[in-house]
Design a protein around this motif. Structure first.
Motif, mmCIF file in Angstrom:
data_model
loop_
_atom_site.group_PDB
_atom_site.id
_atom_site.type_symbol
_atom_site.label_atom_id
_atom_site.label_comp_id
_atom_site.label_asym_id
_atom_site.label_seq_id
_atom_site.Cartn_x
_atom_site.Cartn_y
_atom_site.Cartn_z
ATOM 1 N N ARG A 44 0.838 -1.206 0.000
ATOM 2 C CA ARG A 44 0.000 0.000 0.000
ATOM 3 C C ARG A 44 0.870 1.252 0.000
ATOM 4 O O ARG A 44 0.579 2.229 -0.702
ATOM 5 N N THR A 45 1.936 1.221 0.796
ATOM 6 C CA THR A 45 2.845 2.367 0.846
ATOM 7 C C THR A 45 3.479 2.624 -0.515
ATOM 8 O O THR A 45 3.578 3.770 -0.970
ATOM 9 N N GLU A 105 13.373 4.107 -2.338
ATOM 10 C CA GLU A 105 12.766 4.985 -1.343
ATOM 11 C C GLU A 105 11.243 4.938 -1.355
ATOM 12 O O GLU A 105 10.591 5.758 -0.719
ATOM 13 N N LEU A 106 10.663 3.965 -2.064
ATOM 14 C CA LEU A 106 9.208 3.857 -2.085
ATOM 15 C C LEU A 106 8.670 3.270 -0.790
ATOM 16 O O LEU A 106 7.568 3.594 -0.364
ATOM 17 N N SER A 107 9.438 2.364 -0.165
ATOM 18 C CA SER A 107 9.039 1.776 1.111
ATOM 19 C C SER A 107 10.292 1.337 1.856
ATOM 20 O O SER A 107 11.226 0.803 1.249
ATOM 21 N N ALA A 108 10.314 1.552 3.171
ATOM 22 C CA ALA A 108 11.449 1.122 3.989
ATOM 23 C C ALA A 108 11.268 -0.310 4.469
ATOM 24 O O ALA A 108 12.197 -1.112 4.446
ATOM 25 N N GLU A 109 10.055 -0.670 4.893
ATOM 26 C CA GLU A 109 9.801 -2.002 5.443
ATOM 27 C C GLU A 109 9.690 -3.067 4.352
ATOM 28 O O GLU A 109 9.915 -4.250 4.610
ATOM 29 N N ALA A 110 9.313 -2.684 3.145
ATOM 30 C CA ALA A 110 9.164 -3.644 2.042
ATOM 31 C C ALA A 110 10.077 -3.231 0.881
ATOM 32 O O ALA A 110 9.672 -3.219 -0.270
ATOM 33 N N ARG A 111 11.327 -2.919 1.226
ATOM 34 C CA ARG A 111 12.256 -2.408 0.208
ATOM 35 C C ARG A 111 12.553 -3.458 -0.871
ATOM 36 O O ARG A 111 12.624 -3.140 -2.055
ATOM 37 N N ALA A 112 12.754 -4.712 -0.466
ATOM 38 C CA ALA A 112 13.020 -5.756 -1.454
ATOM 39 C C ALA A 112 11.830 -5.922 -2.389
ATOM 40 O O ALA A 112 11.989 -6.157 -3.591
ATOM 41 N N ARG A 167 10.760 10.950 1.358
ATOM 42 C CA ARG A 167 11.050 9.850 2.277
ATOM 43 C C ARG A 167 9.920 8.848 2.203
ATOM 44 O O ARG A 167 8.765 9.201 1.982
ATOM 45 N N PRO A 168 10.227 7.541 2.388
ATOM 46 C CA PRO A 168 9.148 6.540 2.429
ATOM 47 C C PRO A 168 8.161 6.863 3.535
ATOM 48 O O PRO A 168 8.536 7.311 4.618
ATOM 49 N N ALA A 169 6.877 6.627 3.266
ATOM 50 C CA ALA A 169 5.851 6.911 4.270
ATOM 51 C C ALA A 169 6.012 6.037 5.508
ATOM 52 O O ALA A 169 5.578 6.417 6.603
ATOM 53 N N ASP A 170 6.647 4.837 5.338
ATOM 54 C CA ASP A 170 6.821 3.961 6.486
ATOM 55 C C ASP A 170 8.240 4.017 7.049
ATOM 56 O O ASP A 170 8.646 3.126 7.807
ATOM 57 N N ALA A 171 8.986 5.050 6.699
ATOM 58 C CA ALA A 171 10.349 5.208 7.235
ATOM 59 C C ALA A 171 10.275 5.540 8.725
ATOM 60 O O ALA A 171 9.379 6.265 9.166
#
Length: 391
Positions: A199-200, A321-328, A384-388
């Motif tokens: 979603r992020t 940089e689209l998502s920190a928790e789901a970077r892979a 910055r990623p929204a979940d950073a």
């Protein structure tokens, strides 16, 4: 830069050896199985399509179960797929082996970028990714060149057998290296966090621009590669070694990018990298249409590779940089769209060359790349990623 980047670069180097292994020897593959060059070029589409469709699954698995572990398994699969291809007794069997190779390769490149992004902050990430890509570029360079040389002496079967053995050996070396590296810690990402990561990713407008742009890149640039050997054959240059050297010029340009990115980036900025890289690629695509002799085409490919990685490396940083928790996952989706472009590219080039001709097709591809650079530079914004984690 963290020492673990050397291990990651070795993994990308090993996988890249096989990425374009059959491009220089496609005319001989076509002859042995009594198929056309266009049919033989479908290997590139099969490899790219498999690489692409496996990405959402591999990205999720990497975020949940561990990036390093999955990368080692993928390297092993890639090596055995190459060896299986060397023993293929029919075109369908060889085709199937390239599908397996696509799955194996798909578990290396985007995950390597995810590991690199985990280790290095955003402000130094483009340079770090450039160093990681240096491993892949060196592999592409040696892979294309060595494939042509081996092909002249041992045929295309020898190419796959030798490269397969090298990748299997490299998987063992990389596994030993990872064992002592701080990369095998248990992942913290859960399935619920992964869903939130998707979603992020797609609430960020940069996602649609990045993924569309890399699709077009894959189509216009990498879609050309299966036809380069046949272009040279049309000019009377039938040496597989020469074809391999020309194709390897693209990787030389990529290495030049890795050596210059830390100097260019502060001077021209990200927008300058995107516009300048896309323009350089577009001009070189148009130059290939002129049918110049192989030495000049080698020079074209060097500049094309340099320009390509100027824009592609910039897009990779935005994707990281689209998502920190789901970077892979974000980077695997980036690879998904890139290789879907490579799937469509050979088909589009084949159709264009057959119905419109070589020159109009390449001129059109060049113009598209130039426009792409200006569009990306105008629409992409650094966020910055929204979940950073909050600082």
């Amino acid at each position: 830069m963290p020492p673990a980047l050397n291990i990651i670069a070795l993994a990308t180097f090993s996988a890249a050896l096989s990425a374009r292994a059959l491009d220089p020897v496609l005319p001989h593959v076509a002859e042995d199985f009594s198929v056309s060059i266009a049919t033989a070029a479908s290997f590139a589409a099969a490899f790219a399509f498999t690489f692409a469709i496996i990405q959402p699954v591999l990205g999720a698995f990497a975020d949940i179960f561990g990036k390093a572990r999955l990368m080692i398994v993928a390297l092993t699969l890639l090596g055995f797929a190459n060896i299986l291809g060397a023993m293929a007794t029919s075109f369908p069997l060889l085709f199937a082996s390239r599908i397996l190779a696509g799955i194996g390769s798909g578990g290396v490149f985007p995950i390597a970028l995810g590991l690199t992004s985990d280790l290095v902050g955003a402000e130094k990430r483009q340079v770090a990714i450039g160093r990681t890509l240096a491993g892949a570029m060196t592999g592409n360079l040696l892979g294309a060149t060595v494939s042509g040389l081996i092909g002249d002496f041992l045929g295309w079967r020898g190419v796959l057998a030798v490269l397969g053995a090298i990748v299997v050996l490299a998987s063992i070396v990389v596994a030993i290296g990872f064992r002592g590296a701080a990369l095998t810690r248990p992942p913290r990402t859960s399935l619920s966090a992964l869903k939130q990561g998707y979603r992020t990713i797609f609430t960020n407008p940069n996602a649609y621009i990045c993924y569309s742009a890399v699709f077009i890149e894959g189509c216009c640039v990498l879609g050309l590669f299966p036809f380069i050997a046949s272009f040279l054959f049309d000019l009377g240059q039938t040496s597989l070694s020469i074809a391999g050297v020309v194709i390897a010029g693209f990787a030389v340009g990529g290495l030049f990018y890795t050596m210059t990115v830390s100097r260019l980036l502060p001077v021209i900025g990200v927008n300058g990298m995107i516009i300048g890289g896309a323009a350089l690629v577009g001009v070189q695509l148009m130059a290939v249409a002129l049918g110049l002799e192989w030495r000049l085409q080698l020079l074209n490919l060097v500049f094309m590779g340099w320009g390509f990685y100027m824009i592609h490396g910039s897009l990779q940083v935005f994707a990281s940089e689209l998502s920190a928790e789901a970077r892979a996952t974000a980077l695997s989706l980036h690879a998904f769209f890139f290789f879907m472009g490579q799937t469509v590219g050979p088909i589009a080039y084949g159709f264009g060359i057959q119905h419109a001709g070589k020159v109009p097709t390449l001129l059109t591809a060049g113009a598209i790349m130039i426009v792409l650079g200006f569009v990306c530079a105008r629409l992409l914004r650094q966020t910055r990623p929204a979940d950073a984690p909050s600082t």
